[in-house]
Scaffold this motif. Structure first.
Motif, PDB file in Angstrom:
ATOM      1  N   HIS A   7       0.864  -1.177   0.000  1.00  0.00           N
ATOM      2  CA  HIS A   7       0.000   0.000   0.000  1.00  0.00           C
ATOM      3  C   HIS A   7       0.900   1.226   0.000  1.00  0.00           C
ATOM      4  O   HIS A   7       1.983   1.191   0.585  1.00  0.00           O
ATOM      5  N   PRO A   8       0.515   2.329  -0.660  1.00  0.00           N
ATOM      6  CA  PRO A   8       1.399   3.503  -0.692  1.00  0.00           C
ATOM      7  C   PRO A   8       1.750   4.051   0.683  1.00  0.00           C
ATOM      8  O   PRO A   8       2.815   4.635   0.862  1.00  0.00           O
ATOM      9  N   ARG A  13      -3.849   3.582   6.361  1.00  0.00           N
ATOM     10  CA  ARG A  13      -4.456   3.092   5.121  1.00  0.00           C
ATOM     11  C   ARG A  13      -5.957   2.886   5.266  1.00  0.00           C
ATOM     12  O   ARG A  13      -6.458   2.497   6.318  1.00  0.00           O
ATOM     13  N   TRP A  17      -9.025   3.072  -2.178  1.00  0.00           N
ATOM     14  CA  TRP A  17      -8.014   3.914  -2.810  1.00  0.00           C
ATOM     15  C   TRP A  17      -7.770   3.416  -4.232  1.00  0.00           C
ATOM     16  O   TRP A  17      -8.033   2.265  -4.567  1.00  0.00           O
ATOM     17  N   THR A  18      -7.250   4.314  -5.060  1.00  0.00           N
ATOM     18  CA  THR A  18      -7.030   4.028  -6.472  1.00  0.00           C
ATOM     19  C   THR A  18      -5.590   4.350  -6.847  1.00  0.00           C
ATOM     20  O   THR A  18      -5.095   5.456  -6.579  1.00  0.00           O
ATOM     21  N   ASP A  19      -4.924   3.408  -7.459  1.00  0.00           N
ATOM     22  CA  ASP A  19      -3.545   3.591  -7.910  1.00  0.00           C
ATOM     23  C   ASP A  19      -3.538   4.465  -9.162  1.00  0.00           C
ATOM     24  O   ASP A  19      -4.166   4.130 -10.172  1.00  0.00           O
ATOM     25  N   LEU A  20      -2.830   5.592  -9.124  1.00  0.00           N
ATOM     26  CA  LEU A  20      -2.724   6.477 -10.282  1.00  0.00           C
ATOM     27  C   LEU A  20      -1.370   6.382 -10.966  1.00  0.00           C
ATOM     28  O   LEU A  20      -1.038   7.213 -11.823  1.00  0.00           O
ATOM     29  N   ASN A  21      -0.571   5.391 -10.587  1.00  0.00           N
ATOM     30  CA  ASN A  21       0.643   5.123 -11.345  1.00  0.00           C
ATOM     31  C   ASN A  21       0.261   4.571 -12.719  1.00  0.00           C
ATOM     32  O   ASN A  21      -0.856   4.124 -12.927  1.00  0.00           O
ATOM     33  N   GLU A  92       3.509  11.076  -3.450  1.00  0.00           N
ATOM     34  CA  GLU A  92       4.510  10.690  -2.449  1.00  0.00           C
ATOM     35  C   GLU A  92       5.792  11.494  -2.583  1.00  0.00           C
ATOM     36  O   GLU A  92       6.459  11.773  -1.588  1.00  0.00           O
ATOM     37  N   ASP A 170       4.991   7.179  -5.683  1.00  0.00           N
ATOM     38  CA  ASP A 170       3.603   6.822  -6.002  1.00  0.00           C
ATOM     39  C   ASP A 170       2.666   8.026  -6.061  1.00  0.00           C
ATOM     40  O   ASP A 170       2.802   8.993  -5.313  1.00  0.00           O
ATOM     41  N   TRP A 172      -1.593   8.439  -5.926  1.00  0.00           N
ATOM     42  CA  TRP A 172      -2.772   7.643  -5.641  1.00  0.00           C
ATOM     43  C   TRP A 172      -3.915   8.521  -5.149  1.00  0.00           C
ATOM     44  O   TRP A 172      -3.710   9.635  -4.680  1.00  0.00           O
ATOM     45  N   GLU A 174      -7.483   8.702  -2.838  1.00  0.00           N
ATOM     46  CA  GLU A 174      -8.121   8.096  -1.677  1.00  0.00           C
ATOM     47  C   GLU A 174      -9.499   8.721  -1.464  1.00  0.00           C
ATOM     48  O   GLU A 174      -9.651   9.943  -1.531  1.00  0.00           O
TER      49      GLU A 174
END
Length: 584
Positions: A7-8, A13, A17-21, A92, A170, A172, A174
């Motif tokens: 998790h980022p 946490r 959440w959504t990964d934007l990488n 991050e 990262d 992301w 949230e």
């Protein structure tokens, strides 16, 4: 904690959440024309870039080493605003100055390449596709920017590496309720057998009654404590007793040998509805200095650590993957170390989590500048405050190191202003965290420091043995830069602190690929024996409480790693482990 977490931000946490990488639109702006051309409203991309890798890296898909002062990122976000929900975007780390727009509207800005920043983008979202645009500006010429080992020239050389511009950690998204937990601070106390928990809540909770906070502490899925408290206002502080351990080490203290982690679950409840759920963890451990000894959990503990530059061949300072970062931590453990010095950069949350999980003490540093100015001082203080807050809850962090070898404060020995800067960082750190030692300037030219740390790349066994017989011989020999640096600034002196050599070794060995560096050993046997002789001096010294071997891996300009740059061991892992491992 039974299973590791990808998790980022493992320390704080939520499930939603959504990964934007991934792939973003990208464009260079060599002439800084983007603002006048309204690129903030959307632009025609010239490249695709794979976030979070900087354009200078091979993995980014661009791999352009020529410096560009401004770059632009863009992507579509299919997310709409929902009632009573907030959408928070997290970066991050972005190097260096960032400005964010959503659908052409200004959202916010941030300066600093080593700290996380976040924005609430809820007011800017529409029901259609949303366009995220990020402008990033960097500088090669400004030597007062905290940049760590990034070179101010386009080609890496000596001990400086390829510069980086843009997103490098990262990104992301949230989702959380309007009524939510905003901040969490955890302070273990093994002497009182409790953990202090401090929380801050969103403004939306302060005007409502009947908010309850449900807290659950578990260890290996067994409930240790469970309670509910009334929330009044934005702040709540309380303690939970943790008495399932004893002073003989038979229980659940956190150590590198037994990294026990307690899981935490918080639920914020209003009118029997769960408004927010946050997961975290903590370790019960104590760092202290007693009678010239460095202590872990009230016992003397010899610190055997390795310096980690954190660079990778095709991704630079960004790990290629979570698994690659995990593999580095596992290598450090396999080689026999109980600690790591993450050098000239702030440690990302996932790295700190892995050190918490596998058991490594961390010297937490900050990227340094190369020159001093008042603007640098403001920049450094602002970013260091964020680094402290982001790292505080991690049990692995054993010391704070804001400055190293007078980088950024090159005239500290003669300049009272630069000495005041070092002292301001020391006292700022102590004012928000009195549970860990702080080093004002690691290596030499100390002001007030809680540990007396020396850098010494000497290799003659007899000379080192004589030098580390007592503090007086260290001070008289002045090992820093081969006798060119005093160990304390005028007006400061040794006050009985534990003594450590926090940079040493650095044995060069050309193994496979890599640059030619002299002097270097010729074969594996000479490599191992050279390391063994140096390490033995520090282990047998009557005053040394720990060391940091330079270094874990080779880099694009260095060959003093125990591993090659592509993470292949240069010698028998078993032999190296026997050298570095301590029976603490």
């Amino acid at each position: 904690m039974a299973e590791r977490i990808n998790h980022p931000n493992p320390q704080f946490r939520r499930n939603d959440w959504t990964d934007l990488n991934g792939l973003w639109d990208f464009r260079f702006d060599q002439t800084k024309e983007g603002l006048s051309q309204n690129w903030q409203k959307g632009f025609e991309a010239t490249h695709e870039i794979k976030v979070p890798f900087v354009y200078q890296s091979e993995r980014s898909g661009i791999h352009e080493k020529a410096f560009c002062p401004v770059v632009w990122y863009q992507r579509v976000l299919n997310k709409t605003a929902e009632d009573h929900k907030k959408q928070i975007i997290h970066f991050e780390a972005v190097d260096y100055q960032s400005v964010l727009w959503i659908n052409g509207a200004y959202v916010g800005s941030h300066s600093g390449g080593n700290s996380r920043f976040s924005f609430d983008i809820t007011p800017f979202l529409t029901e259609k596709e949303n366009i995220i645009v990020l402008r990033v500006e960097d500088s090669l010429e400004d030597m007062t920017i905290p940049r760590g080992k990034q070179y101010w020239k386009e080609t890496a050389e000596i001990m400086w590496f390829t510069q980086m511009t843009g997103i490098w950690r990262d990104v992301w998204l949230e989702e959380k309720d309007n009524c939510s937990i905003e901040e969490l601070r955890l302070t273990p106390d093994i002497d009182r057998k409790e953990v202090e928990i401090e929380l801050y809540f969103s403004d939306d909770t302060s005007g409502l009654d009947h908010f309850m906070l449900h807290t659950e502490v578990t260890l290996d899925e067994q409930i240790i404590a469970k309670e509910a408290r009334l929330v009044k206002g934005r702040h709540l502080k309380f303690c939970i007793g943790i008495d399932d351990f004893n002073d003989h080490g038979l229980g659940s203290w956190w150590t590198p040998e037994k990294p026990n982690l307690y899981d935490l679950k918080f639920e914020l409840v209003h009118d029997n509805q769960i408004k927010d759920t946050v997961y975290s963890y903590f370790g019960m451990r104590k760092i202290s200095m007693e009678q010239n000894k460095f202590c872990l959990n009230n016992r003397p503990y010899f610190f055997s650590s390795v310096l980690d530059q954190g660079y990778f061949p095709d991704t630079l300072l960004t790990p290629p993957s979570f698994e690659a970062l995990e593999a580095d931590v596992q290598w450090i453990k396999r080689l026999g170390f109980n600690g790591v010095r993450k050098h000239m950069m702030s440690s990302e949350n996932k790295f700190l989590y892995l050190c918490d999980y596998y058991g490594l003490l961390v010297w937490s540093e900050m990227a340094a500048a190369y020159d001093y100015s008042e603007e640098y001082a403001y920049r450094m203080v602002d970013e260091w405050k964020t680094v402290l807050k982001q790292g505080y809850n991690h049990p692995c962090i054993a010391a704070w190191v804001p400055l190293n070898e007078s980088w950024g404060v090159p005239n500290i020995y003669h300049s009272t202003k630069q000495q005041a800067h070092a002292q301001s960082l020391y006292y700022l750190t102590k004012s928000v965290d009195d549970t860990r030692p702080v080093i004002s300037n690691d290596g030499w030219e100390h002001c007030r420091s809680d540990l007396f740390t020396v850098h010494d790349y000497g290799s003659d066994e007899a000379t080192l043995t004589q030098r580390y017989k007592n503090v007086e011989t260290i001070l008289s020999d002045m090992p820093g830069l081969n006798g060119k640096k005093f160990l304390f600034c005028p007006g400061y002196h040794y006050e009985g602190q534990p003594v450590m050599c926090t940079e040493m070794g650095g044995v060069n060995y050309h193994f496979g690929k890599g640059p030619k560096v002299n002097p270097s050993v010729l074969n594996e046997q000479e490599f191992v024996e050279s390391i063994r002789k140096i390490v033995k001096v520090y282990e047998e010294s009557p005053i040394i409480e720990g060391f940091c071997y330079t270094q874990l891996t080779d880099t694009e300009t260095e060959i003093c790693g125990l591993l090659t740059w592509d993470r292949k061991p240069k010698a028998s892992v078993e032999e190296l482990q026997a050298i570095f491992s301590q029976d603490n």
